[in-house]
Design a protein around this motif. Structure first.
Motif, PDB file in Angstrom:
ATOM      1  N   LEU A 150      -1.895  -3.054  -0.595  1.00 37.35           N
ATOM      2  CA  LEU A 150      -0.767  -2.477   0.137  1.00 37.35           C
ATOM      3  C   LEU A 150       0.560  -2.938  -0.449  1.00 37.35           C
ATOM      4  O   LEU A 150       1.505  -2.152  -0.575  1.00 37.35           O
ATOM      5  CB  LEU A 150      -0.846  -2.867   1.614  1.00 37.35           C
ATOM      6  CG  LEU A 150      -1.870  -2.153   2.488  1.00 37.35           C
ATOM      7  CD1 LEU A 150      -1.832  -2.726   3.896  1.00 37.35           C
ATOM      8  CD2 LEU A 150      -1.612  -0.646   2.521  1.00 37.35           C
ATOM      9  N   LYS A 202       1.128  -1.091  -3.759  1.00 39.30           N
ATOM     10  CA  LYS A 202       1.453   0.316  -3.526  1.00 39.30           C
ATOM     11  C   LYS A 202       2.871   0.457  -2.975  1.00 39.30           C
ATOM     12  O   LYS A 202       3.596   1.378  -3.351  1.00 39.30           O
ATOM     13  CB  LYS A 202       0.452   0.936  -2.551  1.00 39.30           C
ATOM     14  CG  LYS A 202      -0.965   1.036  -3.066  1.00 39.30           C
ATOM     15  CD  LYS A 202      -1.106   1.965  -4.261  1.00 39.30           C
ATOM     16  CE  LYS A 202      -0.968   3.406  -3.878  1.00 39.30           C
ATOM     17  NZ  LYS A 202      -1.276   4.331  -5.024  1.00 39.30           N
ATOM     18  N   ALA A 203       3.266  -0.471  -2.089  1.00 42.17           N
ATOM     19  CA  ALA A 203       4.623  -0.428  -1.541  1.00 42.17           C
ATOM     20  C   ALA A 203       5.662  -0.654  -2.633  1.00 42.17           C
ATOM     21  O   ALA A 203       6.789  -0.157  -2.531  1.00 42.17           O
ATOM     22  CB  ALA A 203       4.781  -1.472  -0.439  1.00 42.17           C
ATOM     23  N   LYS A 245       2.473 -11.036   0.977  1.00 44.19           N
ATOM     24  CA  LYS A 245       1.737  -9.783   1.016  1.00 44.19           C
ATOM     25  C   LYS A 245       1.210  -9.564   2.432  1.00 44.19           C
ATOM     26  O   LYS A 245       0.832 -10.522   3.099  1.00 44.19           O
ATOM     27  CB  LYS A 245       0.571  -9.827   0.019  1.00 44.19           C
ATOM     28  CG  LYS A 245       0.991 -10.042  -1.431  1.00 44.19           C
ATOM     29  CD  LYS A 245      -0.249 -10.214  -2.317  1.00 44.19           C
ATOM     30  CE  LYS A 245       0.137 -10.573  -3.740  1.00 44.19           C
ATOM     31  NZ  LYS A 245      -1.053 -10.797  -4.600  1.00 44.19           N
ATOM     32  N   PRO A 246       1.223  -8.339   2.933  1.00 45.08           N
ATOM     33  CA  PRO A 246       1.380  -7.054   2.234  1.00 45.08           C
ATOM     34  C   PRO A 246       2.816  -6.609   1.949  1.00 45.08           C
ATOM     35  O   PRO A 246       3.023  -5.477   1.538  1.00 45.08           O
ATOM     36  CB  PRO A 246       0.691  -6.074   3.190  1.00 45.08           C
ATOM     37  CG  PRO A 246       0.905  -6.658   4.540  1.00 45.08           C
ATOM     38  CD  PRO A 246       0.796  -8.154   4.334  1.00 45.08           C
ATOM     39  N   ILE A 271      -6.879   4.247  -1.665  1.00 42.58           N
ATOM     40  CA  ILE A 271      -5.471   4.351  -2.062  1.00 42.58           C
ATOM     41  C   ILE A 271      -5.222   3.794  -3.462  1.00 42.58           C
ATOM     42  O   ILE A 271      -4.168   4.053  -4.053  1.00 42.58           O
ATOM     43  CB  ILE A 271      -4.533   3.652  -1.056  1.00 42.58           C
ATOM     44  CG1 ILE A 271      -4.751   2.132  -1.038  1.00 42.58           C
ATOM     45  CG2 ILE A 271      -4.711   4.247   0.332  1.00 42.58           C
ATOM     46  CD1 ILE A 271      -3.748   1.383  -0.188  1.00 42.58           C
ATOM     47  N   ARG A 305     -10.671   2.228   2.878  1.00 42.36           N
ATOM     48  CA  ARG A 305      -9.227   2.079   2.696  1.00 42.36           C
ATOM     49  C   ARG A 305      -8.842   1.898   1.228  1.00 42.36           C
ATOM     50  O   ARG A 305      -7.710   2.199   0.829  1.00 42.36           O
ATOM     51  CB  ARG A 305      -8.706   0.899   3.514  1.00 42.36           C
ATOM     52  CG  ARG A 305      -8.885   1.063   5.015  1.00 42.36           C
ATOM     53  CD  ARG A 305      -8.385  -0.164   5.757  1.00 42.36           C
ATOM     54  NE  ARG A 305      -9.096  -1.377   5.355  1.00 42.36           N
ATOM     55  CZ  ARG A 305      -8.753  -2.612   5.702  1.00 42.36           C
ATOM     56  NH1 ARG A 305      -7.682  -2.800   6.469  1.00 42.36           N
ATOM     57  NH2 ARG A 305      -9.450  -3.647   5.303  1.00 42.36           N
ATOM     58  N   TYR A 306      -9.780   1.427   0.405  1.00 46.76           N
ATOM     59  CA  TYR A 306      -9.469   1.187  -1.002  1.00 46.76           C
ATOM     60  C   TYR A 306      -9.276   2.479  -1.787  1.00 46.76           C
ATOM     61  O   TYR A 306      -8.939   2.444  -2.970  1.00 46.76           O
ATOM     62  CB  TYR A 306     -10.555   0.328  -1.650  1.00 46.76           C
ATOM     63  CG  TYR A 306     -10.441  -1.140  -1.324  1.00 46.76           C
ATOM     64  CD1 TYR A 306      -9.797  -2.014  -2.201  1.00 46.76           C
ATOM     65  CD2 TYR A 306     -10.947  -1.667  -0.140  1.00 46.76           C
ATOM     66  CE1 TYR A 306      -9.674  -3.358  -1.911  1.00 46.76           C
ATOM     67  CE2 TYR A 306     -10.830  -3.010   0.166  1.00 46.76           C
ATOM     68  CZ  TYR A 306     -10.192  -3.849  -0.719  1.00 46.76           C
ATOM     69  OH  TYR A 306     -10.067  -5.177  -0.425  1.00 46.76           O
ATOM     70  N   PHE A 337      -7.181  -5.822   0.354  1.00 53.95           N
ATOM     71  CA  PHE A 337      -6.452  -4.645   0.817  1.00 53.95           C
ATOM     72  C   PHE A 337      -5.003  -4.985   1.109  1.00 53.95           C
ATOM     73  O   PHE A 337      -4.103  -4.183   0.841  1.00 53.95           O
ATOM     74  CB  PHE A 337      -7.127  -4.052   2.053  1.00 53.95           C
ATOM     75  CG  PHE A 337      -6.479  -2.782   2.513  1.00 53.95           C
ATOM     76  CD1 PHE A 337      -6.546  -1.636   1.743  1.00 53.95           C
ATOM     77  CD2 PHE A 337      -5.786  -2.735   3.714  1.00 53.95           C
ATOM     78  CE1 PHE A 337      -5.931  -0.450   2.158  1.00 53.95           C
ATOM     79  CE2 PHE A 337      -5.169  -1.560   4.136  1.00 53.95           C
ATOM     80  CZ  PHE A 337      -5.245  -0.417   3.353  1.00 53.95           C
ATOM     81  N   ASN A 338      -4.738  -6.194   1.653  1.00 51.88           N
ATOM     82  CA  ASN A 338      -3.350  -6.601   1.892  1.00 51.88           C
ATOM     83  C   ASN A 338      -2.558  -6.634   0.587  1.00 51.88           C
ATOM     84  O   ASN A 338      -1.406  -6.213   0.525  1.00 51.88           O
ATOM     85  CB  ASN A 338      -3.315  -7.972   2.564  1.00 51.88           C
ATOM     86  CG  ASN A 338      -3.653  -7.905   4.039  1.00 51.88           C
ATOM     87  OD1 ASN A 338      -3.179  -7.031   4.747  1.00 51.88           O
ATOM     88  ND2 ASN A 338      -4.475  -8.829   4.505  1.00 51.88           N
ATOM     89  N   THR A 373      -2.160   0.964  -9.549  1.00 56.38           N
ATOM     90  CA  THR A 373      -3.004  -0.040  -8.903  1.00 56.38           C
ATOM     91  C   THR A 373      -4.465   0.057  -9.318  1.00 56.38           C
ATOM     92  O   THR A 373      -5.038   1.153  -9.386  1.00 56.38           O
ATOM     93  CB  THR A 373      -2.928   0.089  -7.369  1.00 56.38           C
ATOM     94  OG1 THR A 373      -3.205   1.436  -6.985  1.00 56.38           O
ATOM     95  CG2 THR A 373      -1.549  -0.321  -6.856  1.00 56.38           C
TER      96      THR A 373
END
Length: 215
Positions: free
Chosen positions: A173, A176-177, A142-143, A198, A195-196, A169-170, A182
């Motif tokens: 990501l 999400k990728a 990850k990420p 997302i 940033r969270y 967060f990593n 999520t």
């Protein structure tokens, strides 16, 4: 509609992030790395070899290879999980509710297999998971999303039908990728991190978990 749930491990199932901090702050200074508690947050959610390389690239040391330093940190982690590992709030209730609902579950962690096995044994929750995936031997942790894609594949599900539960967060990501639904459950140090946003949802803990949010 979510058809399966994939959990991160460290910081989601087990309160191990402080253990990582203790292990890193115990080992790295032996090699001249001036690491602080705040510094450990920079690599939260990364695979241990990436953590070691992160610090080695900034403060190269002699006397031990990066691989040997990795092993020292892992040995410290195994010992502390066996002695002090505890489930995060709401873990058992969440796992049981998903089990009762018939939703398959998997684990997708950056941690090595030895830590995954140690944690599942300590918490006595291994029977809930149909698949357990570690990024230990993947080209990238990850990420990068590969460990999440592997977990979805192991459940026989499309990644888009899975819910990923993450604290870092990593990790978010990575999920999400992979195009997963999520849920972020960040620790107190990261709850105000913009940033969270997302994440599809954010909880203070898994005690807030409700299937109605996802079905």
């Amino acid at each position: 509609m979510v058809k399966g749930v994939i959990f991160d491990m460290d910081g989601v199932l087990v309160d191990s992030e402080p253990f990582w901090q203790v292990a890193e702050m115990e080992v790295f200074p032996q090699y001249g790395v001036p690491i602080t508690l705040e510094d450990t947050l920079k690599t939260q959610g990364l695979r241990i070899d990436h953590v070691v390389q992160f610090w080695f690239s900034r403060h190269p040391w002699r006397g031990a290879t990066p691989k040997e330093v990795e092993q020292q940190i892992l040995d410290a982690m195994v010992a502390v999980i066996r002695a002090r590992g505890e489930p995060m709030a709401g873990v058992h209730a969440t796992l049981e509710s998903l089990h009762q609902a018939g939703l398959p579950m998997a684990l997708a962690t950056s941690s090595p297999h030895i830590l995954m096995e140690t944690t599942l044994e300590k918490l006595e929750i291994g029977h809930y998971f149909q698949a357990t995936c570690s990024a230990e031997h993947l080209p990238l942790g990850k990420p990068h999303p590969q460990v999440y894609l592997n977990a979805a594949d192991a459940l026989g599900l499309a990644a888009t039908d899975c819910l990923a539960i993450e604290d870092s967060f990593n990790g978010l990501l990575a999920a999400k990728a992979a195009r997963m639904h999520t849920l972020a459950v960040p620790d107190a140090d990261h709850r105000s991190d913009p940033r969270y946003v997302i994440a599809d949802r954010q909880y203070l803990s898994l005690e807030e978990f409700s299937l109605e949010h996802w079905l």
